[in-house]
Design an enzyme around this catalytic site. Structure first.
Site, PDB file in Angstrom:
ATOM      1  N   SER A   1     -13.734  56.315  14.688  1.00 16.97           N
ATOM      2  CA  SER A   1     -12.597  55.855  15.482  1.00 16.97           C
ATOM      3  C   SER A   1     -13.072  55.644  16.911  1.00 16.97           C
ATOM      4  O   SER A   1     -14.025  56.293  17.364  1.00 16.97           O
ATOM      5  CB  SER A   1     -11.468  56.894  15.456  1.00 16.97           C
ATOM      6  OG  SER A   1     -10.452  56.569  16.388  1.00 16.97           O
TER       7      SER A   1
ATOM      8  N   TYR B   1      -9.225  65.489  16.779  1.00 18.47           N
ATOM      9  CA  TYR B   1      -9.568  64.267  16.052  1.00 18.47           C
ATOM     10  C   TYR B   1     -10.793  63.614  16.685  1.00 18.47           C
ATOM     11  O   TYR B   1     -11.718  63.175  15.989  1.00 18.47           O
ATOM     12  CB  TYR B   1      -8.368  63.325  16.077  1.00 18.47           C
ATOM     13  CG  TYR B   1      -8.545  62.050  15.296  1.00 18.47           C
ATOM     14  CD1 TYR B   1      -8.416  62.048  13.907  1.00 18.47           C
ATOM     15  CD2 TYR B   1      -8.810  60.841  15.930  1.00 18.47           C
ATOM     16  CE1 TYR B   1      -8.562  60.879  13.183  1.00 18.47           C
ATOM     17  CE2 TYR B   1      -8.955  59.669  15.221  1.00 18.47           C
ATOM     18  CZ  TYR B   1      -8.830  59.690  13.841  1.00 18.47           C
ATOM     19  OH  TYR B   1      -8.978  58.522  13.127  1.00 18.47           O
TER      20      TYR B   1
ATOM     21  N   LYS C   1     -14.455  62.637  14.930  1.00 16.32           N
ATOM     22  CA  LYS C   1     -14.903  61.257  14.799  1.00 16.32           C
ATOM     23  C   LYS C   1     -16.194  60.996  15.565  1.00 16.32           C
ATOM     24  O   LYS C   1     -16.988  60.114  15.196  1.00 16.32           O
ATOM     25  CB  LYS C   1     -13.793  60.302  15.240  1.00 16.32           C
ATOM     26  CG  LYS C   1     -12.592  60.298  14.287  1.00 16.32           C
ATOM     27  CD  LYS C   1     -13.022  59.942  12.865  1.00 16.32           C
ATOM     28  CE  LYS C   1     -11.868  59.883  11.894  1.00 16.32           C
ATOM     29  NZ  LYS C   1     -12.279  59.486  10.520  1.00 16.32           N
TER      30      LYS C   1
END
Length: 295
Positions: free
Chosen positions: A145, A159, A163
């Site tokens: 991402s 997150y 990533k």
């Protein structure tokens, strides 16, 4: 590698969103497809939809955070088709963490790492030995991402950290495959360049008990529709990239043996330049300040 009739693609997180779009795109290129997902009903529906189009597809209920489950996925794929040529480690979750990092629940980190990082690693270990032994052209795509893969969004730090790890894992995998002289390529995918309509916003629906939150959330989860409405009310129009465009981009990248599946975006380029310049100049990461928001 070329994507040709009769090859086999395995996609995790394939019951919806980017994963389903990739499965459909591979099927359009004549590949047989193995769809893996943790949501049984959605997975069954996705497989049935492909079969109605005449696609040779099978589904396998899979929790990528569990090594045995991914090993079972590999067994199912090779039992059904005898080979795997494309592996997309795409399954991912948002952690649901609130507040500053020192206020996060450990289970938020454990769950996100179990799926977003360990899930990719499990996929590599379950499939790569067999793909290498076959000696046929192949490709591995790991989904990262822009959040973390390029620069972290501090309000989604869990997150972002996972990533970022996917990028480094993919770079290492690329180097290992080259060192082996393997006919297998590796890519890291940054879906976009804009927002995507996926189930990531509702990741909590699949959160297992072993990673359950230890205390109630201070604020309720927001759906993508609620977030979009709030942005519209604030006068900020949100742009979206259709997941089908992401799938096309992946297929084109595999054919070109392109490692960085990073769509053109001035926003991303600015982030990359700002972060790189901060490191080269040995300066504090002031570029992050534009993302720091009170929660």
């Amino acid at each position: 590698m070329e994507l040709t009739q009769g090859q086999v693609a395995v996609v995790t997180g394939a019951a919806s969103g980017i994963g389903l779009a990739m499965a459909r795109r591979f099927a359009a290129d004549g590949l047989r497809v193995v769809l893996a997902d943790v949501e049984e009903a959605a997975l069954d529906q996705a497989v049935a939809g492909l079969r109605e189009r005449g696609v040779d597809a099978v589904g396998q209920l899979t929790d990528v955070s569990e090594r045995d489950s991914v090993e079972e996925l590999a067994e199912a794929a090779y039992r059904a088709y005898g080979a795997v040529h494309v592996l997309c480690n795409n399954a991912g979750v948002g952690s649901g963490a609130e507040g500053r990092m020192w206020e996060h629940e450990p289970n938020d980190w454990k769950w996100a790492f179990a799926v977003n990082v360990w899930g990719v690693f499990h996929g590599v270990q379950a499939f790569l030995p067999r793909m290498l032994a076959a000696g046929e052209p192949g490709h591995v795509v790991n989904t990262s991402s822009g959040d973390g893969g390029i620069a972290p969004l501090p309000t989604a730090s869990v997150y972002a950290v996972t990533k970022s790890a996917v990028v480094t894992m993919s770079e290492s995998l690329y180097a290992h495959l080259r060192a082996e002289g393997a006919p297998i390529g590796a890519s890291v995918l940054f879906p976009g360049p804009h927002m995507l309509r996926t189930g990531l916003w509702e990741s909590h629906r699949n959160r297992p008990d072993r990673f359950a939150k230890e205390r109630p959330r201070r604020s309720p989860y927001r759906s993508l529709a609620q977030w979009e409405a709030a942005m519209d009310a604030a006068g900020q129009k949100v742009e979206f990239t259709p997941v089908e465009e992401v799938a096309d981009f992946v297929a084109e990248g595999i054919r070109a043996n392109r490692f960085w599946l990073l769509p053109p975006s001035e926003h991303s380029d600015r982030q990359i330049r700002a972060r790189s310049q901060s490191m080269l100049d040995r300066e504090n990461p002031g570029y992050l300040e534009r993302f720091i928001l009170d929660e």
